[in-house]
Scaffold this motif. Structure first.
Motif, PDB file in Angstrom:
ATOM      1  N   PHE A   1      67.853  23.469  61.792  1.00 62.33           N
ATOM      2  CA  PHE A   1      69.195  24.057  61.256  1.00 62.33           C
ATOM      3  C   PHE A   1      69.703  25.118  62.390  1.00 62.33           C
ATOM      4  O   PHE A   1      70.368  25.922  61.963  1.00 62.33           O
ATOM      5  CB  PHE A   1      69.195  24.822  60.016  1.00 62.33           C
ATOM      6  CG  PHE A   1      68.460  24.107  58.791  1.00 62.33           C
ATOM      7  CD1 PHE A   1      69.466  23.102  58.144  1.00 62.33           C
ATOM      8  CD2 PHE A   1      67.405  24.314  58.292  1.00 62.33           C
ATOM      9  CE1 PHE A   1      68.935  22.390  57.309  1.00 62.33           C
ATOM     10  CE2 PHE A   1      66.723  23.424  57.165  1.00 62.33           C
ATOM     11  CZ  PHE A   1      67.660  22.623  56.640  1.00 62.33           C
ATOM     12  N   GLU A   2      69.278  24.703  63.751  1.00 67.64           N
ATOM     13  CA  GLU A   2      69.560  25.687  64.741  1.00 67.64           C
ATOM     14  C   GLU A   2      71.109  25.972  64.908  1.00 67.64           C
ATOM     15  O   GLU A   2      71.390  27.014  65.530  1.00 67.64           O
ATOM     16  CB  GLU A   2      69.023  24.989  66.156  1.00 67.64           C
ATOM     17  CG  GLU A   2      69.408  23.780  66.648  1.00 67.64           C
ATOM     18  CD  GLU A   2      68.686  23.363  67.800  1.00 67.64           C
ATOM     19  OE1 GLU A   2      67.886  24.137  68.236  1.00 67.64           O
ATOM     20  OE2 GLU A   2      68.524  22.401  68.215  1.00 67.64           O
TER      21      GLU A   2
ATOM     22  N   ASP B   1      65.749  31.817  64.272  1.00 69.83           N
ATOM     23  CA  ASP B   1      67.099  31.597  64.210  1.00 69.83           C
ATOM     24  C   ASP B   1      68.002  32.443  65.184  1.00 69.83           C
ATOM     25  O   ASP B   1      69.018  32.583  65.122  1.00 69.83           O
ATOM     26  CB  ASP B   1      67.416  31.690  62.696  1.00 69.83           C
ATOM     27  CG  ASP B   1      67.161  33.155  62.505  1.00 69.83           C
ATOM     28  OD1 ASP B   1      66.367  33.877  63.070  1.00 69.83           O
ATOM     29  OD2 ASP B   1      67.582  33.502  61.312  1.00 69.83           O
TER      30      ASP B   1
ATOM     31  N   HIS C   1      63.937  21.058  51.236  1.00 73.76           N
ATOM     32  CA  HIS C   1      63.402  21.403  52.453  1.00 73.76           C
ATOM     33  C   HIS C   1      61.927  21.223  52.485  1.00 73.76           C
ATOM     34  O   HIS C   1      61.266  20.946  53.406  1.00 73.76           O
ATOM     35  CB  HIS C   1      64.002  22.635  52.932  1.00 73.76           C
ATOM     36  CG  HIS C   1      63.196  22.994  54.103  1.00 73.76           C
ATOM     37  ND1 HIS C   1      62.371  23.952  54.427  1.00 73.76           N
ATOM     38  CD2 HIS C   1      63.693  22.494  55.621  1.00 73.76           C
ATOM     39  CE1 HIS C   1      62.086  24.177  56.023  1.00 73.76           C
ATOM     40  NE2 HIS C   1      62.654  23.428  56.320  1.00 73.76           N
TER      41      HIS C   1
ATOM     42  N   LEU D   1      66.480  28.393  57.030  1.00 69.42           N
ATOM     43  CA  LEU D   1      67.408  28.058  58.015  1.00 69.42           C
ATOM     44  C   LEU D   1      66.927  28.266  59.284  1.00 69.42           C
ATOM     45  O   LEU D   1      67.645  27.837  60.526  1.00 69.42           O
ATOM     46  CB  LEU D   1      68.640  28.785  57.563  1.00 69.42           C
ATOM     47  CG  LEU D   1      69.819  28.282  56.544  1.00 69.42           C
ATOM     48  CD1 LEU D   1      70.668  29.253  56.206  1.00 69.42           C
ATOM     49  CD2 LEU D   1      70.016  26.797  56.832  1.00 69.42           C
TER      50      LEU D   1
ATOM     51  N   ALA E   1      73.224  25.980  62.511  1.00 71.03           N
ATOM     52  CA  ALA E   1      73.776  26.402  61.208  1.00 71.03           C
ATOM     53  C   ALA E   1      74.723  27.615  61.357  1.00 71.03           C
ATOM     54  O   ALA E   1      75.850  27.520  60.920  1.00 71.03           O
ATOM     55  CB  ALA E   1      72.824  26.551  60.140  1.00 71.03           C
TER      56      ALA E   1
END
Length: 475
Positions: free
Chosen positions: A85-86, A454, A113, A80, A88
């Motif tokens: 997926f920034e 993330d 992925h 993630l 998410a």
């Protein structure tokens, strides 16, 4: 001692076997209501029930610890961190819950992925792909070595049938002493008619060993260390003794490529060879008595330091488990060339490992065992031991390969290692390391190479720290 709650794992395994709670409870010797409480994580597994659970449900002890969900959660969090997926925004607690409740789905998402990353990498080098004429078909197949690593990971790094078969053979060949090269060569000749020949390295063209089917002979580089020669012979015996079992294990794994299947066969033969020269019961008893002193065990069994450390990570026989270890080997560039673990210790899947980890320092202090108490971001502490090793022939100008090996265990087991005498286990001197910079949430690390992907960063033009940004957000 940490209590063991494994309710969801037990329930899932029971349902896979098509068994009712009443049936399993009866075989465990407990009441259905007690089993229901265990499956609901209202009660932990006791030591006595743990042994029975592994027998009745055909599980390995490593399967029951929450290491599996924790490892999956760490891998999912790393996935993630991809800019894809920034938005998410999945919390750590939510990740652990998903991984505990739906591990098969999580693994499928991780595989998806990984396939996406391979497609993206191939797309970036599209000219090269087109020049090879293979289009993008190869991107659908996982990297063979990663597939085999995952295979051993989900086995708990212990292969029961091969381990026991190797131990039985070792007991027949040398019930009291360590197996010698001559013991193995004599057995190979008598049992299989295999001739073993020590050859000069130039005759093998750089190979460590080579089998010639025309003369039914195994040629082994005479300049290699005795431990290497013995291990190579053990692998040859494995292919003859256990070829059918190894093929069956590979078939059951359903690898996605023939390359992965071939690598797995070799890895399983290596596993048998290791268990042959370091038979489980004898080695586990010696390791405990020597407090896992690698040098003493190396001399006792006539094996290399690396082979001893690797064997530590496989001592997970149900009912007779040793201390859970991780083991890895890195080269000077920081590439992880081997990794095995019976612990919840996390290895970076992408990018480099934490620079504060003592395994990198081992190259600077050759021939020394370095000891470190390391703390991961989740608070888990490990006794980490590292040492440099060098592999080369016995003649001038022969190829030299330098590595660092690392092994360790959680501090709860550290007293079982002689290396713990060199550090203060109860003090506050633990080195705060992480898996890798890209997934490490530590905000105050002076060795950070890049921000976590993330979490947000803040650049203040009026203030400059050790790194040119502050990590913000993410809780």
């Amino acid at each position: 001692m940490k209590k063991l709650f494994a309710g969801q794992i037990l329930r899932r395994r029971r349902e896979e076997l098509g068994a009712t709670q009443s049936h399993v409870a009866k075989r465990l010797g407990i009441s259905p209501s007690y089993l229901n409480q265990i499956e609901s994580d209202q009660r932990p597994l006791t030591a006595a029930i743990l042994v029975e659970v592994t027998r009745v449900l055909k599980l390995q002890v490593a399967d029951l610890y929450d290491d599996g969900p924790e490892r999956l959660a760490a891998n999912l969090r790393e996935m993630l961190s991809d800019p894809l997926f920034e938005s998410a925004g999945v919390a750590a607690r939510e990740l652990k819950s998903i991984c505990a409740g739906a591990p098969h789905l999580v693994r499928a998402v991780l595989d998806l992925h990984a396939a996406y990353r391979r497609v993206e990498e191939r797309y970036r080098g599209l000219d090269d792909a087109l020049s090879q004429g293979d289009g993008l078909e190869a991107t659908r197949k996982p990297f063979a070595f990663d597939e085999v690593r995952d295979f051993f990971h989900f086995l708990g790094n212990y292969v029961d049938i091969l381990d026991r078969r190797a131990e039985e053979l070792a007991e027949r060949l040398s019930p009291d002493d360590a197996l010698a090269f001559e013991d193995l060569a004599g057995y190979a000749g008598e049992k299989f008619g295999l001739r073993v020949v020590a050859s000069p390295p130039e005759a093998l063209g750089g190979a460590v060993s080579r089998y010639d089917p025309d003369v039914d002979a195994l040629f082994i580089d005479a300049d290699q260390a005795p431990a290497t020669q013995k291990f190579q012979l053990g692998c040859a015996i494995a292919r003859r003794c256990e070829g059918e079992r190894i093929d069956a294990l590979v078939a059951d794994a359903r690898f996605k490529s023939e390359a992965a299947a071939d690598i797995a066969r070799l890895a399983l033969a290596n596993y048998f060879a290791s268990a042959l020269v370091m038979p489980y019961g004898r080695f586990a008893d010696a390791a405990r008595a020597a407090r896992h002193d690698v040098e003493r065990l190396s001399r006792r069994f006539g094996v290399s330091l690396e082979q001893v450390c690797h064997r530590f990570s496989t001592l997970q026989r149900p009912g007779r488990e040793g201390a859970p270890f991780y083991f890895l080997r890195v080269d000077r560039a920081g590439n992880i060339t081997k990794r095995h673990s019976a612990t919840r210790f996390q290895f970076a899947r992408y990018g480099g490992a934490c620079p504060l980890w003592n395994i990198h320092e081992a190259f600077e202090r050759p021939g020394q065992f370095l000891v470190q108490v390391a703390e991961m971001p989740d608070g888990a502490r490990y006794l980490s031991i590292a040492r440099s090793i060098s592999k080369k022939g016995a003649s001038f100008g022969s190829l030299r390969r330098d590595y660092a090996i690392g092994f360790g265990c959680e501090v709860d087991h550290a007293h079982e290692l002689v290396y713990s005498d060199a550090v203060d286990l109860k003090g506050s001197s633990a080195v705060r390391i992480g898996v890798s910079c890209r997934v490490c949430e530590r905000r105050d690390c002076a060795q950070r190479a890049m921000p976590p992907l993330d979490l947000a960063i803040v650049v203040d033009e009026n203030e400059r720290g050790v790194v040119p940004y502050r990590i913000d957000g993410g809780g």
